[in-house]
Design a protein around this motif. Structure first.
Motif, PDB file in Angstrom:
ATOM      1  N   MET A 107       0.802  -1.377   0.165  1.00 22.24           N
ATOM      2  CA  MET A 107      -0.539   0.446  -0.122  1.00 22.24           C
ATOM      3  C   MET A 107       1.225   1.151   0.285  1.00 22.24           C
ATOM      4  O   MET A 107       1.982   1.678   1.044  1.00 22.24           O
ATOM      5  N   LYS A 108       0.866   2.075  -1.181  1.00 22.18           N
ATOM      6  CA  LYS A 108       1.470   3.356  -0.876  1.00 22.18           C
ATOM      7  C   LYS A 108       0.717   4.493  -0.126  1.00 22.18           C
ATOM      8  O   LYS A 108       0.297   4.182   0.144  1.00 22.18           O
ATOM      9  N   THR A 109       2.467   5.410   0.450  1.00 23.60           N
ATOM     10  CA  THR A 109       1.804   6.181   1.654  1.00 23.60           C
ATOM     11  C   THR A 109       2.029   7.724   0.588  1.00 23.60           C
ATOM     12  O   THR A 109       2.328   8.064  -0.627  1.00 23.60           O
ATOM     13  N   ALA A 110       0.890   8.547   1.488  1.00 25.23           N
ATOM     14  CA  ALA A 110       1.496  10.256   0.712  1.00 25.23           C
ATOM     15  C   ALA A 110       2.487  10.241   1.487  1.00 25.23           C
ATOM     16  O   ALA A 110       2.284  11.812   1.316  1.00 25.23           O
ATOM     17  N   THR A 111       3.951  10.131   2.087  1.00 25.45           N
ATOM     18  CA  THR A 111       4.302  11.252   2.528  1.00 25.45           C
ATOM     19  C   THR A 111       5.904   9.744   2.381  1.00 25.45           C
ATOM     20  O   THR A 111       5.880   8.388   2.048  1.00 25.45           O
ATOM     21  N   SER A 112       7.332  10.423   1.729  1.00 29.17           N
ATOM     22  CA  SER A 112       8.435   9.866   1.780  1.00 29.17           C
ATOM     23  C   SER A 112       9.426  10.974   1.976  1.00 29.17           C
ATOM     24  O   SER A 112       9.305  12.081   2.947  1.00 29.17           O
ATOM     25  N   ALA A 113      10.764  10.153   2.224  1.00 29.58           N
ATOM     26  CA  ALA A 113      11.619  10.787   2.978  1.00 29.58           C
ATOM     27  C   ALA A 113      12.507  10.152   1.843  1.00 29.58           C
ATOM     28  O   ALA A 113      13.125   9.587   1.066  1.00 29.58           O
ATOM     29  N   GLY A 114      13.358  11.611   1.671  1.00 30.67           N
ATOM     30  CA  GLY A 114      14.577  11.785   1.191  1.00 30.67           C
ATOM     31  C   GLY A 114      16.474  12.308   2.000  1.00 30.67           C
ATOM     32  O   GLY A 114      15.855  12.629   2.414  1.00 30.67           O
ATOM     33  N   LEU A 115      17.272  11.867   1.058  1.00 32.81           N
ATOM     34  CA  LEU A 115      18.075  12.954   1.531  1.00 32.81           C
ATOM     35  C   LEU A 115      18.752  13.318   0.526  1.00 32.81           C
ATOM     36  O   LEU A 115      18.513  12.913  -1.002  1.00 32.81           O
ATOM     37  N   LEU A 116      19.585  15.211   0.339  1.00 34.37           N
ATOM     38  CA  LEU A 116      20.122  16.059  -0.883  1.00 34.37           C
ATOM     39  C   LEU A 116      21.449  15.820  -0.460  1.00 34.37           C
ATOM     40  O   LEU A 116      22.037  16.577   0.328  1.00 34.37           O
ATOM     41  N   LEU A 117      22.320  14.832  -1.347  1.00 38.33           N
ATOM     42  CA  LEU A 117      23.603  15.008  -0.725  1.00 38.33           C
ATOM     43  C   LEU A 117      24.213  16.423  -1.509  1.00 38.33           C
ATOM     44  O   LEU A 117      23.707  16.327  -2.798  1.00 38.33           O
ATOM     45  N   TYR A 118      25.065  17.220  -1.106  1.00 35.84           N
ATOM     46  CA  TYR A 118      25.183  17.964  -1.724  1.00 35.84           C
ATOM     47  C   TYR A 118      27.067  18.705  -1.112  1.00 35.84           C
ATOM     48  O   TYR A 118      27.582  17.633  -0.288  1.00 35.84           O
ATOM     49  N   ARG A 119      27.290  18.569  -2.227  1.00 33.27           N
ATOM     50  CA  ARG A 119      29.851  19.299  -2.082  1.00 33.27           C
ATOM     51  C   ARG A 119      29.646  20.457  -2.475  1.00 33.27           C
ATOM     52  O   ARG A 119      29.014  20.924  -3.130  1.00 33.27           O
ATOM     53  N   ASP A 120      30.812  21.012  -1.757  1.00 35.26           N
ATOM     54  CA  ASP A 120      31.158  22.398  -2.382  1.00 35.26           C
ATOM     55  C   ASP A 120      32.561  22.140  -3.427  1.00 35.26           C
ATOM     56  O   ASP A 120      33.256  21.933  -3.277  1.00 35.26           O
ATOM     57  N   ARG A 121      32.751  22.168  -4.753  1.00 37.83           N
ATOM     58  CA  ARG A 121      33.501  22.489  -6.144  1.00 37.83           C
ATOM     59  C   ARG A 121      33.286  23.535  -6.604  1.00 37.83           C
ATOM     60  O   ARG A 121      32.987  23.217  -7.552  1.00 37.83           O
ATOM     61  N   ASN A 122      33.727  24.671  -6.264  1.00 38.12           N
ATOM     62  CA  ASN A 122      34.152  25.750  -7.442  1.00 38.12           C
ATOM     63  C   ASN A 122      32.688  26.092  -7.365  1.00 38.12           C
ATOM     64  O   ASN A 122      32.360  25.929  -8.285  1.00 38.12           O
ATOM     65  N   GLY A 123      32.124  26.163  -6.014  1.00 40.27           N
ATOM     66  CA  GLY A 123      30.377  26.713  -5.687  1.00 40.27           C
ATOM     67  C   GLY A 123      29.625  24.867  -5.951  1.00 40.27           C
ATOM     68  O   GLY A 123      29.746  23.676  -5.311  1.00 40.27           O
ATOM     69  N   VAL A 171       8.114   6.258   3.688  1.00 41.42           N
ATOM     70  CA  VAL A 171       8.228   5.892   4.699  1.00 41.42           C
ATOM     71  C   VAL A 171       7.368   5.138   5.552  1.00 41.42           C
ATOM     72  O   VAL A 171       5.974   4.698   5.313  1.00 41.42           O
ATOM     73  N   LEU A 172       7.658   4.160   5.677  1.00 40.81           N
ATOM     74  CA  LEU A 172       7.090   2.574   6.265  1.00 40.81           C
ATOM     75  C   LEU A 172       6.352   2.869   7.529  1.00 40.81           C
ATOM     76  O   LEU A 172       6.893   4.013   8.265  1.00 40.81           O
TER      77      LEU A 172
END
Length: 154
Positions: A1-17, A45-46
């Motif tokens: 059963m699908k949920t209306a809530t999800s969760a995630g990670l946004l990786l970021y780095r600084d390489r000349n910006g 999300v379970l």
């Protein structure tokens, strides 16, 4: 059963910006789509699951990578379909060429009776922030704005 809530990670780095890692959804419906179709690696999300633990689990399942950097909450956004997405920014670096994604199954082609497996994400790439704004799903663009504001405040 699908949920209306999800969760995630946004990786970021600084390489000349500032650069962010976005994922391109796998499967036949997304194959020829590019701008406006990339996403933060995220997933369902379970029931009863801690939101951050779900975000971390989903990131690992979809990429094969275990991020270890500093974590900052970016809050949540609501996508066009109504799904609420909770996201944390993680400062880390990773080579997306090592991507190993979990899969999902669906009937393809439609009404063929053939069930095929597809990767949840078929590729991931680092984008500078301006390019990321063009690539990301419209409903997730606010997350990039929040990350930029946090980075400017540091």
């Amino acid at each position: 059963m699908k949920t209306a809530t999800s969760a995630g990670l946004l990786l970021y780095r600084d390489r000349n910006g500032l650069e962010v890692l976005l994922a391109h959804p796998g499967g036949p419906y997304w194959r020829k789509k590019d701008e406006g179709s990339w996403t933060v690696p995220k997933g369902e999300v379970l029931a009863g699951e801690d939101l951050y633990k779900a975000a971390f689990r989903e990131f690992v399942e979809e990429t094969g990578f275990h991020p270890r950097g500093a974590v900052t909450p970016l809050g949540s956004v609501r996508q066009a379909g109504g799904k609420r997405v909770h996201v944390w920014a993680v400062e880390d670096d990773w080579n997306p060429e090592t991507l190993v994604s979990n899969t999902f199954s669906m009937e393809w082609p439609p009404r063929s009776g053939r069930i095929q497996a597809f990767p949840e994400i078929d590729r991931a790439e680092w984008f500078d922030i301006a390019t990321a704004h063009r690539k990301i799903l419209k409903g997730q663009a606010e997350l990039l704005n929040r990350l930029e504001l946090l980075r400017q405040a540091e």
